[in-house]
Design an enzyme around this catalytic site. Structure first.
Site, PDB file in Angstrom:
ATOM      1  N   GLU A 108     -37.322 -28.696-107.183  1.00 30.21           N
ATOM      2  CA  GLU A 108     -38.377 -27.811-107.675  1.00 30.21           C
ATOM      3  C   GLU A 108     -39.204 -28.561-108.756  1.00 30.21           C
ATOM      4  OE1 GLU A 108     -37.800 -23.986-110.768  1.00 30.21           O
ATOM      5  OE2 GLU A 108     -36.531 -24.187-108.941  1.00 30.21           O
ATOM      6  N   ASP A 110     -42.245 -27.435-111.586  1.00 30.34           N
ATOM      7  CA  ASP A 110     -42.653 -26.278-112.400  1.00 30.34           C
ATOM      8  C   ASP A 110     -43.756 -26.504-113.496  1.00 30.34           C
ATOM      9  OD1 ASP A 110     -40.552 -24.497-111.549  1.00 30.34           O
ATOM     10  OD2 ASP A 110     -39.273 -26.090-112.314  1.00 30.34           O
ATOM     11  N   GLU A 112     -44.528 -23.664-116.326  1.00 31.20           N
ATOM     12  CA  GLU A 112     -43.590 -22.264-116.584  1.00 31.20           C
ATOM     13  C   GLU A 112     -44.472 -21.792-117.974  1.00 31.20           C
ATOM     14  OE1 GLU A 112     -39.297 -23.141-114.777  1.00 31.20           O
ATOM     15  OE2 GLU A 112     -39.837 -23.906-116.846  1.00 31.20           O
TER      16      GLU A 112
END
Length: 340
Positions: A108, A110, A112
């Protein structure tokens, strides 16, 4: 230079005192050519030209979309405008992952974003997971030099066999250079691109002190000019044949955005000095030895506590909109440190 690009360039100059404005030479893709709904169908509104869409959050549900394919490396990008006014408890995420396919060993990358109470700025973090290493997250947390709810800004993730770069507009804000010691912690399996908005009232703002207030609903995150530039593969092919993507990988590594020039590196250093308020590399309580990709700057290190946070903050904060139970627990464990 068009009007919006001129405004972005002036913004970069004012805050970093250096002219840096090199347009990415990438092609955008209509939604129906590369994406599908993830959840909250009724809360996803499409523009008639299919190049823009809105993700809504109301009391019934949030919403999200994902790419139709997985990609064995790539450049993933979108112009995003975040909700305005009171946004406490709200999480907007723009990320690549393969968690739907590799449940216990997912990768992953990200962006955010964490909302805040009225009058307080949005905060965001970047993160990396490899091979399900959620207990070894690589968070960095920052504030912004602009209000992300006022106009669109481009957020981009470059992922190659050699490095990962996070960009805001044309400014590189973080680079992770792969080395052998990282092993499987460096994302290596094909990933898709995702975007979501959802309610994380139990932890997202001041450790859950401030909840999402639905009198301000619907909360709207807007996306436009989506980019999927990578070696696409069918999601059912859970293991990619790397040789099939050699040509695309080589092409990707020759692009302007895959290399950070000396001027760009200076710009990135200034961003990190001014806006980064937490780095896992300086969190000696969490990591007695910094992870192998960390490049410790002795001068920079003096500004951080052993918790990885700045010794003197300027009303900074953080968020961690995660999707797995272990990640949510991590956010709860670390989230309260960042609030004012």
């Amino acid at each position: 230079m068009d009007f919006m690009r001129k405004k972005i360039c002036v913004s970069v100059f004012l805050f970093f005192h250096v002219w840096f404005c090199t347009a990415f030479d990438v092609s955008t893709i209509p939604f129906n050519k590369g994406f599908s709904h993830l959840f909250g169908d009724g809360n996803i509104l499409h523009a008639t030209d299919d190049n823009s869409l809105q993700l809504h959050l109301n009391q019934q549900t949030g919403s999200g979309f994902k790419s139709s394919n997985l990609y064995n490396h790539g450049f993933f990008s979108a112009k995003i405008k975040l909700p305005s006014d009171y946004t406490a408890g709200i999480v907007v995420a723009f990320y690549t992952t393969n968690q739907d396919v590799f449940k216990k060993t997912h990768d992953e990358l990200d962006f955010e974003f964490l909302g805040n109470i009225k009058g307080k700025a949005w905060r965001f973090q970047t993160n990396m997971y490899g091979n399900g290493s959620t207990h070894r997250g690589r968070e960095e947390r920052y504030t912004l030099w602009f209000d992300p709810s006022k106009e669109f800004h481009r957020y981009s993730i470059l992922w190659t066999t050699k490095n990962i770069i996070f960009y805001i507009d044309d400014v590189p804000i973080r680079e992770i250079v792969r080395n052998e010691a990282m092993g499987a912690d460096y994302p290596s399996k094909p990933m898709g691109l995702y975007a979501t908005i959802w309610d994380a009232s139990d932890w997202a703002t001041s450790g859950g002190k401030y909840k999402t207030n639905y009198k301000y609903a619907p909360f709207i995150a807007e996306f436009t000019d989506l980019v999927l530039n990578g070696c696409a593969m069918d999601p059912l092919e859970q293991v990619a044949n790397p040789s099939n993507c050699d040509e695309k990988d080589n092409e990707l590594q020759k692009t302007k955005f895959s290399r950070i020039t000396p001027r760009q590196r200076m710009t990135m250093k200034r961003f990190r000095a001014k806006y980064m308020y937490y780095s896992y590399c300086y969190d000696s309580l969490r990591y007695s030895m910094p992870p192998p990709e960390c490049k410790i700057d002795p001068i920079e290190q003096q500004h951080f506590k052993e918790t990885g946070r700045l010794k003197f903050t300027k009303h900074h904060g953080h968020h961690h909109p995660n999707r797995s139970r272990s990640q949510v627990l991590h956010a709860r464990n670390h989230g309260n440190e960042d609030e004012e």
